[in-house]
Design an enzyme around this catalytic site. Sequence first.
Site, PDB file in Angstrom:
ATOM      1  CG  HIS A 123      -0.378   0.269   2.512  1.00  0.00           C
ATOM      2  ND1 HIS A 123      -0.077  -0.722   3.419  1.00  0.00           N
ATOM      3  CD2 HIS A 123      -0.028   1.423   3.113  1.00  0.00           C
ATOM      4  CE1 HIS A 123       0.424  -0.192   4.513  1.00  0.00           C
ATOM      5  NE2 HIS A 123       0.473   1.109   4.355  1.00  0.00           N
ATOM      6  CG  ASP A 153      -0.008  -4.083   2.624  1.00  0.00           C
ATOM      7  OD1 ASP A 153       0.256  -3.607   1.509  1.00  0.00           O
ATOM      8  OD2 ASP A 153      -0.291  -3.377   3.609  1.00  0.00           O
ATOM      9  CB  SER A 227       3.136   1.852   6.314  1.00  0.00           C
ATOM     10  OG  SER A 227       1.962   1.976   7.055  1.00  0.00           O
TER      11      SER A 227
END
Length: 472
Positions: A123, A153, A227
Amino acid sequence: MKKLLTLVFVSVLGGIITLSAYKLLIDNDQTITLEATQEQPQFLNANYDAKTANLLENTALDFTVAAENTIHAVVHVKNTAIVSAPQSLEDLFFGRQSSSRAQVGTGSGVIINKDGYIITNNHVIAGSNSISITLNDNRVYEAELIGTDEKTDIALLKIDADEDLPSIPFGDSDTAKIGEWVLAVGNPFNLTSTVTAGIISAKSRDLSGTESQSFIQTDAAVNPGNSGGALVNSRGELVGINTAISSRTGSYIGYSFAVPSNIARKVIEDIMEFGDVQEGVLGVSILNRNSKEAIEKGINEIEGVYISSVEDNSGAKKAGIKNGDIIKKLDNVEISKFTDLSGYIKTKRPNDVVNVEILRGNEIKTIPVKLSKSDIISVEFINMELRNLPSKFKKENNLTEGVLVQKNENAYLYRRLGIRPGYIITKVNDIEINSVQDISKFTQKYGTDAQDKIFKLEFIDTNKRRKEVIFE
């Protein structure tokens, strides 16, 4: 003379009374006050001794070495995408094209070897036209996207530097323990690497509600921009890729989640070797806890996962796994819920052999099972049997989505749309269908009313023509 003796007697008597009162009242009060100021006793373990004291001193937490060994291997990732602005009424009136603009997203990444391979989250770089990497010493490189896996992911990038780069070695996330100290290392907002500490709060967490995920949960502070960063143990080994936070405000409130390193490592090794992710499956369906059937069977009270059905032609079927067996362990890894099972299987490939410990009746058995390819898995959906597309077929036909119609007993869809075996369902109600899991989500949401809730269906026919049907 009498007056003199009387005066002396009165003086002596007054002195005695005064001294007695002093001793009784003032001197006693002073003693109480002194006792009240005495040092309180120390409360120690009954078995406390010099050896215990040395042990406590030697186990004092020190993350400086782990931090020093990791901060230079965590990078800032900048994703630039070109997006079109929505057309205005003025644009439509004058026949002008909508303008385009650059949209920038940022995150973190982890260098995993000296050659410049970098793991981050899918993402973080999704939809990018260009990706740049900033190292902890502020050097900037353009990155090549090697491959991604949306399910886990995880994405793999590559930069070319003039010298060997610092990297973080992989640890074994299966052996990470609840309560173990970990560091979350990220490079948010291009501020150079930032370190926070916490403990592993839980393992095999699922945030989707479909039990398809298996995150490590930690209370180490992770905020937007972290992230793709590293979750490392006290030895500086990579045990996870920080991916998500649980928050109503968008900021950290005590829960953060990481993809286990064993899963991330397997995904990037598959991408490097095969170009895509090789999914191995056991070939069993698990009875969900708290379901009516599970409650009736007392499944909520067992330790392990209950097999409700075994897929035909699967490795489990061939090895002799049966309905009603309870899986206790996979290769000595304890299995207490489905996310434990799915998380461990994600670290394996087709044809890998997994030792499955089951409880059958009152007998414990260990059965070796060769994992099958994921395209053997099928689901029932509005009187159709749908199956995953083989990875090879997807690659040969340049497909990223779709499930194969294996059987169709839905007369309405057959007569009106001609949907038959060999067709590929790509979208339902604008929801992209990448696997039978996406179909299962739709079914779980609407149950027996699933067909009535479909207002749009997209598919590919046997002549490879894409079609779209809107139901009124």
